[in-house]
Design a protein around this motif. Structure first.
Motif, PDB file in Angstrom:
ATOM      1  N   ARG A 360      -2.988  41.439 -26.270  1.00 26.66           N
ATOM      2  CA  ARG A 360      -1.621  41.702 -25.804  1.00 26.66           C
ATOM      3  C   ARG A 360      -1.559  43.090 -25.188  1.00 26.66           C
ATOM      4  N   VAL A 361      -0.978  43.155 -24.000  1.00 26.35           N
ATOM      5  CA  VAL A 361      -0.949  44.394 -23.227  1.00 26.35           C
ATOM      6  C   VAL A 361       0.483  44.671 -22.779  1.00 26.35           C
ATOM      7  N   ALA A 362       0.905  45.919 -22.944  1.00 26.76           N
ATOM      8  CA  ALA A 362       2.172  46.365 -22.361  1.00 26.76           C
ATOM      9  C   ALA A 362       1.859  47.326 -21.227  1.00 26.76           C
ATOM     10  N   VAL A 363       2.597  47.225 -20.128  1.00 28.53           N
ATOM     11  CA  VAL A 363       2.392  48.091 -18.966  1.00 28.53           C
ATOM     12  C   VAL A 363       3.727  48.757 -18.632  1.00 28.53           C
ATOM     13  N   ASN A 368       7.945  49.858  -8.425  1.00 31.82           N
ATOM     14  CA  ASN A 368       8.315  48.461  -8.231  1.00 31.82           C
ATOM     15  C   ASN A 368       7.097  47.560  -8.336  1.00 31.82           C
ATOM     16  N   TYR A 369       7.298  46.398  -8.899  1.00 29.12           N
ATOM     17  CA  TYR A 369       6.216  45.433  -9.073  1.00 29.12           C
ATOM     18  C   TYR A 369       6.678  44.090  -8.494  1.00 29.12           C
ATOM     19  N   PRO A 370       5.801  43.421  -7.711  1.00 25.95           N
ATOM     20  CA  PRO A 370       4.385  43.674  -7.466  1.00 25.95           C
ATOM     21  C   PRO A 370       4.099  44.537  -6.238  1.00 25.95           C
ATOM     22  N   ALA A 371       5.095  45.268  -5.722  1.00 19.31           N
ATOM     23  CA  ALA A 371       4.899  46.033  -4.490  1.00 19.31           C
ATOM     24  C   ALA A 371       3.878  47.152  -4.647  1.00 19.31           C
ATOM     25  N   ASP A 372       3.791  47.753  -5.828  1.00 16.94           N
ATOM     26  CA  ASP A 372       2.860  48.862  -6.047  1.00 16.94           C
ATOM     27  C   ASP A 372       1.462  48.295  -6.263  1.00 16.94           C
ATOM     28  N   PRO A 375      -1.082  49.150  -9.801  1.00 16.36           N
ATOM     29  CA  PRO A 375      -0.688  48.438 -11.022  1.00 16.36           C
ATOM     30  C   PRO A 375      -0.811  46.920 -10.903  1.00 16.36           C
ATOM     31  N   ARG A 376      -0.509  46.393  -9.727  1.00 16.42           N
ATOM     32  CA  ARG A 376      -0.615  44.940  -9.562  1.00 16.42           C
ATOM     33  C   ARG A 376      -2.052  44.471  -9.720  1.00 16.42           C
ATOM     34  N   ARG A 377      -2.977  45.155  -9.063  1.00 12.82           N
ATOM     35  CA  ARG A 377      -4.377  44.740  -9.173  1.00 12.82           C
ATOM     36  C   ARG A 377      -4.868  44.827 -10.611  1.00 12.82           C
ATOM     37  N   ALA A 378      -4.483  45.902 -11.315  1.00 10.87           N
ATOM     38  CA  ALA A 378      -4.932  46.073 -12.697  1.00 10.87           C
ATOM     39  C   ALA A 378      -4.334  45.005 -13.607  1.00 10.87           C
ATOM     40  N   ALA A 379      -3.028  44.771 -13.475  1.00  9.54           N
ATOM     41  CA  ALA A 379      -2.369  43.794 -14.351  1.00  9.54           C
ATOM     42  C   ALA A 379      -2.922  42.393 -14.121  1.00  9.54           C
ATOM     43  N   GLU A 385      -8.552  37.792 -17.182  1.00  9.81           N
ATOM     44  CA  GLU A 385      -9.503  37.864 -18.284  1.00  9.81           C
ATOM     45  C   GLU A 385      -8.922  37.262 -19.554  1.00  9.81           C
ATOM     46  N   GLY A 386      -7.731  36.708 -19.470  1.00 10.54           N
ATOM     47  CA  GLY A 386      -7.129  36.050 -20.616  1.00 10.54           C
ATOM     48  C   GLY A 386      -6.159  36.895 -21.395  1.00 10.54           C
ATOM     49  N   ALA A 387      -5.866  38.124 -20.956  1.00 10.08           N
ATOM     50  CA  ALA A 387      -4.905  38.971 -21.651  1.00 10.08           C
ATOM     51  C   ALA A 387      -3.483  38.503 -21.366  1.00 10.08           C
ATOM     52  N   ILE A 388      -2.575  38.824 -22.276  1.00 13.75           N
ATOM     53  CA  ILE A 388      -1.155  38.509 -22.125  1.00 13.75           C
ATOM     54  C   ILE A 388      -0.452  39.815 -21.798  1.00 13.75           C
ATOM     55  N   VAL A 389       0.073  39.926 -20.599  1.00 10.47           N
ATOM     56  CA  VAL A 389       0.564  41.204 -20.080  1.00 10.47           C
ATOM     57  C   VAL A 389       2.082  41.175 -19.936  1.00 10.47           C
ATOM     58  N   ASP A 390       2.753  42.131 -20.598  1.00 10.07           N
ATOM     59  CA  ASP A 390       4.189  42.359 -20.436  1.00 10.07           C
ATOM     60  C   ASP A 390       4.375  43.669 -19.687  1.00 10.07           C
TER      61      ASP A 390
END
Length: 751
Positions: A360-363, A368-372, A375-379, A385-390
């Motif tokens: 579980r990942v918090a960002v 702005n997302y996904p404009a930036d 951060p978009r590429r990383a998230a 890879e199977g992570a759950i990203v908030d």
């Protein structure tokens, strides 16, 4: 969402006419506000990386599906099937297993014997399928029994509600509960693609009864008939036809969901609950007449078989360019002759043991997302890879939903606009967002523990919003896009010894100390931070490389782009932020000199209009350069790609200041990826990567030298192309595919 739960709880007690009237009123008001994203969402035409196309060289595919909602629709199934058969079409009928009607086995057998497909549509179709996890697991067992009994491979939720990670409980090959864009749905977040995509199982600890390691998602890409004809009261199929032509042009999947319940096979139709079936017939006739040779008309199971076979074949082989239906960015297939060995075999040759499955990942992102892009590429790399990203970010405008899932990332937006101003404005904005982020993460951490929190600067001190998460055991990652002391020193022309700069350095040092791992964007910044704020082994470099699948590699043209002639326009491109430090005014000054030797020179500008741009354009008018400048405005990534392809030369005309001396512009790699020469400033941060012969350099901040290099590039196209080819070797060592691996490896080591 809570409002959906309340609505579906009360729905049985609300008269149907009242429900329809309220929905219609809301939809008509919404239609005028969403014209720029519906029925066509710009950017959703982007093909998956390495996409190999449809069978037999067909240009696009058409998939017809029907959701049968009640006894009326059930009685009309045979007539609908006959209509389609007359025109040479077949479709998939999705039946509700435990709804208001029983599905006669003889009807299913008759349809399948005629070449139609049967799918499962929800369980009860009451809007409560995803109410609780425990309840869903029980319902999934019953759905799986119907899937097996009906020999069905696909599923679609009622009302297009979806929790895609939960659907791994179902024994399905494909799902059809999403869409590219449809703001009229109860769960309106779109997937923003007109292509199928793979949903990998995100949580290894969930015991599932599904098949394989995931399933294929088939989003519907043509508006539903109920939306067009009942809610919005359109009287023609023009929207279907217009969207179909657009999908055909871009080689996507046109998937249509209609309802026999709403099709009137006899006149007159009750306009409140029906529309003439002739509108559907007209659409099919249009497809038949115009696209008979270009269209692959397929059933959902055939599309699933084709795309999953493509994916599985590439997972077991080592192609030069592979399709990744999770959307990951791949090593480009094109190579230049002496680089094949350097490229090697990238791709996705074998399945890796992914250490981030179920994490579980918090960002946190003050942008702005996904404009930036970073951060978009990383998230997205984490989700694949199977992570759950908030992810928590800012809401750019009212059209952006407060909550949506974007390519697997759960995005929450704060109605909070970023604006430029003085130092106090920055402090106020940062403080407010830090407080909001602190409350957001603290409340969420009470319910679940994040394995790590990924914080993007600016500001550096946003990392302290994760204090509660850290107390619960979460690791903290600070991603330093820009060194704040140097950037603010440049923007506000501050002295290095000023109180503000010293305070920013102190905050940087404490923020890094509070973090468990630090990422930054280049070697120069790594040296800067390790020299004043942290030990070298705590900080890793992940370069801001462009997206491989958007900026697809093209070899440099060794014949030169213009051959030193003046007959056609010689296009010089500037794209990026239109602020003083990036030096557009230097480009205009250089243009005044260059036009004497290159009369047809054109400076093409892409970027958001700013007060600085207005000053520069006024300067250009004073120098009578209006005819030599073409301002294209803001462009999305696809627009930037097209602008680069159309140019002869790219420029990075930075002014000389403390920030530009430590900056390695991503734009350099974007030009090189597409095989275009680029003139870049001679700085240590750029020369950490590029040698003297790898780029055309000019002296930082010197407009006269910039003009000389432009004239050189124009008059020596072959030599400049050879330089570009050498620069591409550097780029290929730092594609996002490679940088992403460094990022994921560092995160895996931390955990």
């Amino acid at each position: 969402m809570l409002r959906n739960r309340i609505y579906y709880q009360l729905k049985p007690f609300i008269p149907r006419a009242l429900r329809a009237a309220v929905r219609r009123r809301i939809a008509l008001r919404l239609e005028a506000r969403v014209q720029d994203v519906w029925p066509i969402m710009p950017g959703s035409e982007q093909t998956p990386p390495g996409w190999q196309g449809w069978p037999d060289g067909k240009k696009f595919t058409l998939v017809l599906t029907h959701d049968v909602e009640g006894p009326v629709g059930l009685r009309r199934c045979r007539r609908l099937a006959e209509l389609e058969s007359e025109l040479g079409f077949r479709s998939c009928f999705n039946f509700i297993p435990a709804g208001q009607y029983a599905v006669p086995p003889e009807l299913r057998e008759e349809l399948t014997s005629e070449g139609f497909e049967i799918g499962v549509h929800d369980l009860h179709h009451d809007g409560r399928l995803y109410r609780t996890w425990r309840g869903f697991v029980g319902k999934a067992q019953r759905i799986n029994e119907y899937l097996a009994d009906w020999n069905a491979e696909g599923f679609r939720s009622g009302f297009m509600l979806h929790k895609l990670d939960w659907l791994h409980q179902l024994a399905i090959r494909y799902d059809m509960s999403t869409f590219d864009t449809d703001p009229f749905e109860p769960q309106p977040e779109g997937r923003h693609t007109i292509f199928p995509f793979f949903i990998a199982r995100p949580q290894a600890d969930h015991q599932t009864s599904g098949k394989g390691d995931g399933y294929l998602e088939l989003p519907y890409t043509l508006p539903q008939d109920s939306t067009l004809f009942l809610l919005l009261r359109h009287e023609t199929s023009e929207v279907w036809i217009r969207k179909l032509d657009w999908i055909a042009k871009h080689g996507g999947m046109a998937l249509l969901d209609t309802h026999p319940d709403y099709m009137a096979f006899q006149d007159p139709a009750d306009a409140s609950v029906e529309y003439p079936v002739e509108r559907y017939r007209e659409f099919l006739q249009y497809v038949h007449d115009k696209y008979a040779e270009a269209c692959w008309h397929a059933l959902p199971r055939e599309v699933a078989s084709h795309v999953l076979h493509m994916r599985n074949t590439q997972l077991m082989s080592e192609p030069e360019a592979s399709i990744d239906l999770n959307g990951s960015q791949l090593q480009p297939s094109a190579t230049i002759p002496d680089l094949e060995e350097r490229l090697g075999v990238q791709g996705i040759a074998t399945k890796k043991d992914r250490r981030l499955h179920g994490k579980r990942v918090a960002v946190l992102l003050f942008s702005n997302y996904p404009a930036d892009p970073r951060p978009r590429r990383a998230a997205e790399a984490l989700t694949r890879e199977g992570a759950i990203v908030d992810l928590l970010c800012m809401q750019q405008n009212e059209r952006e939903p407060r909550h949506e899932n974007v390519n697997g990332v759960n995005v929450s937006r704060v109605p909070f606009k970023r604006y430029r101003g003085g130092k106090l404005a920055y402090v106020g904005q940062y403080s407010a967002f830090i407080l909001i982020s602190f409350v957001y993460l603290t409340l969420r951490s009470l319910r679940k523990r994040y394995d790590f929190v990924h914080v993007h600067n600016m500001p550096d001190v946003l990392i302290f919003a994760a204090a509660a998460a850290k107390a619960r055991g979460s690791k903290l990652i600070l991603d330093l896009h820009d060194p704040m002391p140097e950037l603010m020193q440049t923007i506000f022309e501050l002295s290095p010894e000023s109180l503000s700069v010293r305070a920013l350095k102190t905050m940087e040092r404490k923020s890094i100390a509070f973090s468990d791992l630090v990422f930054t964007v280049n070697i120069a910044c790594q040296n800067l931070y390790s020299g004043r704020s942290c030990r070298p082994d705590k900080i890793r470099v992940v370069l801001n490389s462009p997206d491989d699948y958007i900026f697809r590699f093209r070899p440099a043209n060794l014949n030169g782009s213009n051959s030193g002639t003046v007959e056609k326009p010689y296009k010089i491109l500037y794209h990026g932020s239109l602020v003083a430090r990036n030096g557009l005014d230097l480009a205009v000054k250089a243009l005044e000199t260059v036009r004497r030797s290159v009369p047809n020179v054109k400076l093409v500008i892409c970027g958001e209009r700013t007060p600085f741009l207005e000053k520069v354009m006024e300067m250009a008018r004073e120098q009578q350069l209006e005819n030599n400048i073409n301002y294209l405005g803001v462009q999305n990534l696809n627009g930037i790609v097209e602008a680069i392809k159309a140019c002869d030369l790219g420029i990075i005309p930075n002014h000389k200041n403390i920030f530009t001396e430590i900056n390695t512009p991503t734009r350099i790699f974007e030009y090189l990826a597409l095989g275009k020469p680029v003139i870049a400033p001679r700085t240590k941060a750029i020369q950490d990567y590029f040698g003297d012969d790898d780029l055309v350099f000019f002296e930082l901040g010197d407009a006269k030298d910039l003009a000389r290099q432009i004239e050189y590039a124009f008059s020596h196209p072959k030599e400049v192309s050879e330089t570009t080819q050498r620069g591409q070797r550097v780029y290929l060592d730092h594609t996002w595919t490679r940088e992403k691996s460094h990022f994921l490896d560092a995160v895996g080591e931390l955990l």
